[in-house]
Structures are given as structure tokens and as C-alpha cells.
Design a protein around this motif. Sequence first.
Motif, mmCIF file in Angstrom:
data_model
loop_
_atom_site.group_PDB
_atom_site.id
_atom_site.type_symbol
_atom_site.label_atom_id
_atom_site.label_comp_id
_atom_site.label_asym_id
_atom_site.label_seq_id
_atom_site.Cartn_x
_atom_site.Cartn_y
_atom_site.Cartn_z
ATOM 1 N N LEU A 48 0.829 -1.195 0.000
ATOM 2 C CA LEU A 48 0.000 0.000 0.000
ATOM 3 C C LEU A 48 0.866 1.247 0.000
ATOM 4 C CD1 LEU A 48 -2.702 -0.800 2.713
ATOM 5 C CD2 LEU A 48 -3.121 -0.530 0.273
ATOM 6 N N ARG A 49 0.386 2.292 -0.628
ATOM 7 C CA ARG A 49 0.996 3.616 -0.488
ATOM 8 C C ARG A 49 0.210 4.379 0.551
ATOM 9 N NH1 ARG A 49 1.406 7.493 -4.046
ATOM 10 N NH2 ARG A 49 -0.368 6.914 -5.353
ATOM 11 N N LEU A 50 0.877 4.908 1.557
ATOM 12 C CA LEU A 50 0.231 5.646 2.630
ATOM 13 C C LEU A 50 0.285 7.139 2.332
ATOM 14 C CD1 LEU A 50 1.593 3.795 5.804
ATOM 15 C CD2 LEU A 50 -0.404 3.261 4.401
ATOM 16 N N HIS A 51 -0.855 7.777 2.383
ATOM 17 C CA HIS A 51 -0.946 9.226 2.187
ATOM 18 C C HIS A 51 -1.184 9.879 3.545
ATOM 19 C CE1 HIS A 51 -1.236 9.046 -2.289
ATOM 20 N NE2 HIS A 51 -1.655 7.829 -1.994
ATOM 21 N N ARG A 52 -0.065 10.228 4.202
ATOM 22 C CA ARG A 52 -0.067 10.866 5.529
ATOM 23 C C ARG A 52 -0.692 9.976 6.604
ATOM 24 N NH1 ARG A 52 -2.573 14.977 6.809
ATOM 25 N NH2 ARG A 52 -4.336 14.930 5.365
ATOM 26 N N VAL A 53 -0.718 8.675 6.385
ATOM 27 C CA VAL A 53 -1.275 7.736 7.347
ATOM 28 C C VAL A 53 -0.160 7.171 8.208
ATOM 29 C CG1 VAL A 53 -2.579 5.586 7.640
ATOM 30 C CG2 VAL A 53 -3.133 7.139 5.767
ATOM 31 N N GLY A 54 -0.411 7.086 9.515
ATOM 32 C CA GLY A 54 0.568 6.505 10.426
ATOM 33 C C GLY A 54 0.153 5.121 10.885
ATOM 34 N N ARG A 55 0.934 4.551 11.792
ATOM 35 C CA ARG A 55 0.610 3.251 12.390
ATOM 36 C C ARG A 55 0.698 3.398 13.900
ATOM 37 N NH1 ARG A 55 4.203 -1.227 9.457
ATOM 38 N NH2 ARG A 55 2.595 -2.647 10.276
ATOM 39 N N ASN A 56 -0.221 2.725 14.600
ATOM 40 C CA ASN A 56 -0.182 2.823 16.056
ATOM 41 C C ASN A 56 0.785 1.797 16.626
ATOM 42 O OD1 ASN A 56 -1.483 0.368 16.018
ATOM 43 N ND2 ASN A 56 -3.230 1.018 17.266
ATOM 44 N N TYR A 69 -5.498 8.590 3.567
ATOM 45 C CA TYR A 69 -5.931 7.325 2.981
ATOM 46 C C TYR A 69 -4.707 6.502 2.615
ATOM 47 C CZ TYR A 69 -4.957 9.614 -1.539
ATOM 48 O OH TYR A 69 -4.349 10.272 -2.585
ATOM 49 N N ALA A 70 -4.956 5.194 2.473
ATOM 50 C CA ALA A 70 -3.945 4.272 1.976
ATOM 51 C C ALA A 70 -4.470 3.700 0.672
ATOM 52 C CB ALA A 70 -3.683 3.165 2.992
#
Length: 601
Positions: A48-56, A69-70
Motif C-alpha cells: 500500500l501507499r500511505l498518504h499521511r497515514v501513520g501506524r499505532n 488514505y492508503a
Amino acid sequence: MAYRLLLLTLSLMMISGASSAQPPASGAALHFDFRHVLEDRNRPGRALRLHRVGRNADGYIEFTDALQYAELDGEALKDFARGLDGIPAMTVGGWFYSRRIGEGTFFSRGLPTVGPNGERMFPPDDRSVRFCLGTDSRGFFFGTIHGNGRMPFPHVTLNEVPIHTWNQLVVVKDAEGYQKFYQNGELIRTDRESAHAPAPRPFRETADGATEPVRLAMPGGGLIGEAWVYPRELTPEEIRADFRAKRERYRPAFQGKPVLLREMDARPAAWIRIDPTKESWPAERKRILEGVMKVLGPFPKEKVPLDPQVISEEDAGDYLRRKVSIQVQPGDRMPAYLLIPKRRKGRVPAVICFYGTTSGAGKETTVGLSGGKPGTPPEKNRDFAVDMARAGFVAFAADYLRDGERLPPSGKPYDTTDFYERFPDGSIHGKDAWDTMRAVDYLQTLPFVDPEKIGMVGHSYGGHSTIFTAALEPRIKVAVANGPVSDFLHHGLHWAVPKGGSNSQSLPAMRPYVLDPTLPIPVTFYEWTALIAPRPLWVGQAVGERRPNEEENHAAVRRVYGALGHPDRVRYVWYAGDHDFPPEARKAAVEWFRRGFKVKR
């Protein structure tokens, strides 16, 4: 001790059985488990390409604003899309954690768009396999895979997706073209009883369509733990096993269960212009009635003799189907079916049944003899007159002007040209109301009908016709309006079509107010509806249809019933899906008539 060992053994067997029934990740067309990596578990490198998405901290992808969005695109998307071409069925699902109630598409290929009247549009695409899964503005689970039957919208359930807890959400499109919805391991909804399903279409992927990306998002904020697509229908056992195997990981707080009907929200708005007391209502009612007659047009000054005629009679099993005709105006006769229950004691209630728009079949649809087009097979959920007869009521199902045996001279259903040439100051809805009043006159002459227990039910066009007529005819003691429109100004040009066109123009005097909403409208939809109070009124709407101002209508009409001391005599409900009269709504309609007429089963 032996008993404890037995329980432990059984528990281990159940866990083992659940695990073995889990859908294998290796069979998925796409499988992301974000605890591990951002890549497809089956195809390393497909990421996936992450668009300003983080991970907890647990590795789940986390969304904190509506623009994050991803996405799966480019060559990875093309590789995925090739695996969907020619498949027989499809399953889309995953684990989702939402932080706010509201409109949001969590997992999709393609995005819902907004129609001119605010509709949530998601039609199928012949070039690619599109799907969506998410919640509507009320937090109800919605979704669709490769088209929602014959409707261009996502299918909306009545199941809330609770916030601040994980939910397993799954949508299936089976090989027959029906859809199934699962929440936390349980089947909560299927469109098998929908009038609009199935509409099977082949799963196809073309080079042009392969550019539509797969997207993950949580517009209201939240987490996504897993997302997967299977090129087949997962079985209920597999979906349940996935839930059981992972509930310790995700700890969902709620069990999924079907919801067939639920009370519509009532949303008071500052612009609602009625808030009566018992003492002020008579004057308010008079004002509203004057506004109604301003847009409805005048009724005939005299009644002609009914001159009832019996044309034929057939045995339909538990009821007789008698074809009759009555005179409603000079030279104008209304043909109708009278469904008479065989097992009745004394006089029984009668219900006038008004169909939704047809393609010329008219009353034949209401009694289950035809589909919307003359001569086509009967369609699901249209034969509600039969429901009334089987409940023990006499059902009166007529052809109204412009349909069935009362087509205009042009032969085109709903062509108003001839009518407005003869009655330039009238309206089709005024004509429909008058003809229904004559039907009441006729029913009150029948020796097997209780003249004080006459009701009316209608669907779609027949739904708002029921409201308009019951508001003006006090002899209609109980009303059921299913799928009516809910507003005059926010329903597009429905009420503003020029008079006399080959169309369903029905209130031409409303045209100036629709074209210029700054003009003071003579009567609002909720005001007209409120004239029915305090007689029992049931209104049903498809939650997926998003009728404008339906919740505000409910609030306004409920105010009037409350002021008159009868809040229990009005009920607005939602049912899942689209514009329809599904079995659960028809069953509720029958019970409403039983309650209103005070008759036992």
C-alpha cells in the motif's frame, strides 16, 4: 476433575474447529494484516501507499483526519485486478475501528458520489469490479460489490457500527447476484427479498478499468487492522471462524444481529413552522388546509351515482378476486379488484391499496397478476393488496387515472396532457384523492364491509397519495404510507415539471415555489401530513434512499400528534435497503391496521 477435563477438551475442539474453518489467506485476492507489514500477505512486494497515514503501537494503520488514505495502485493494482476477471463471486471484509459516527467509506475500489438531490451514488462499472464498505451518516453499515441489484446506490443496513470498538465487517456477492452482510461473525442482512435483486452481471476487468485504485480510509478517524478480498463467496462458517479466532486480538464489544425495522430518527429543525397546542391546532389546521387547496385545485361540486358493476369473479384460494367498476365522474369509471376474504365473520375492515408507479400495469401489480409492465411476471413486494386480504380485510385495488385500464388517449402511462386540457385548474393528485373518496363511498355500501373501519395503504407514488388523501378524507381511519416522497422543495424538479407534458406531473401549482424557493410556499409536506392527526399513521422509508427532510417531517408530525394527546398513533420507521415494500414492512403495515381497527388476529 473429570468434568473439568471434559469441558477443556470440548473447548479445545471448538477452537480447533474454528481455526480449521478460517478462510485461508493463501486463497485471497488481497490480504493485508497490518500487525505484520503493509504488504499483501500472499504477494510480497504488493504494498500500500500511505498518504499521511501513520501506524499505532500495534502496527494497525491509523487515521486522524478525513483526508488521509492508503491506496493500492500502479502495477500492484493491475496485478490484483487481473485476479478478479471472470470470478464467480466475491467477498470483501476486514477489521475496522471507528472513532466517530458519520458518513465514511472504509474499504473501497471507487468512491460513492453525490447525486443532484443528495443521493449517495455507486453504480457498477462494466470496465472494472467496484466495491465499497463503510457507514452512512447515521453510522449504519453499508456496502456493495459490483452493483447493488438494479439500484445505483450502496445497500444500507439498519445495523449500527459501534464506535470505539473493533468490528469485523464483511460484504458478499454470491454467484446468483445476491448480497450478504456480516457483522462480527453473524449474517445480519441479505437482499434476497429485495424487489431490486438479483441483477447478476459478469465480473470483468478491462485495461481501462484497471486504473481504479483500492483505497482504505477512516474519514471520522480510526484504525484498520485487516482488509481482504476473496475471489469467491466465503461461507458463514468461515466468516464466523475468522471472528472467533480473532476476537481475543480485537476484543469487539458487540455481537452482530439482524435488525429488520427501526424507528426513524426525529430531528426537530428551527425552520419547522408548526408547534401547536391542543387549543391552537384548529386554527393552524384551517391555515394548512387552505394552503393544501391552493396547490391541489378544486374538487368536483357534485357526486354522480356510483353505478357499481361486477365484471368478473375468480377464486384465489383464501379470498375471492372480484373485478368491479364504479363511476367517479361523468363518463369516467374506475375499474378495480375487490379481494374478499372467504373466512370472515360479519362486517370486516376494508383497505384501499394504491400501487407505486408502473409502466401501464396499474392495479394488476397490487394484486400480484403482473409486473410493472403489462404481461410481465409478477414482481416481489408489489402485491400488498393480497397481504391485506390474507389478514382478513377486504382489499380495494383500483386503476387510477393515467395507468392500467385508464391510460390517457396517447396510450402513454402518466401522460397528463389530456387531463389538464379538460381540467386546467385541477391537479392529478386532486383527481386521485377524489377518486379515492368515491372508492370510500362504494366500500361503505358493501354489506360485508364495516363502514367505520376503512383504511388506505400505498407504496411510492401511492405512498404520498395515501398521505394527501387521508389528510382530506376523515372516513379513512388508518393510513399506511410506504416510500412516499418527503418534501416539495428538495426533491428536484419532481413537482415542477411543466403542466400537460408526457410525464407524471401531479401538482402543477407547486411549480413556482420549486423554481423559486424564496417564495413563501403555501403548504409544506409535513404540514399536509399532519392533517391526518390524530388518526393512526404509519410511514415507512428505505434507509438507503435518504429522502430529503424525512427526519424533520417525523419530528414535525409527531409534535402535532403529541399536542393532540396521541403520540402513540404515529410511527415513522426505516427498513434496510432501497425503495421497496419488503416483507418486514408489509407485515408491520398489517399489524398497524389491526391495531388501528382494533381487531384481533
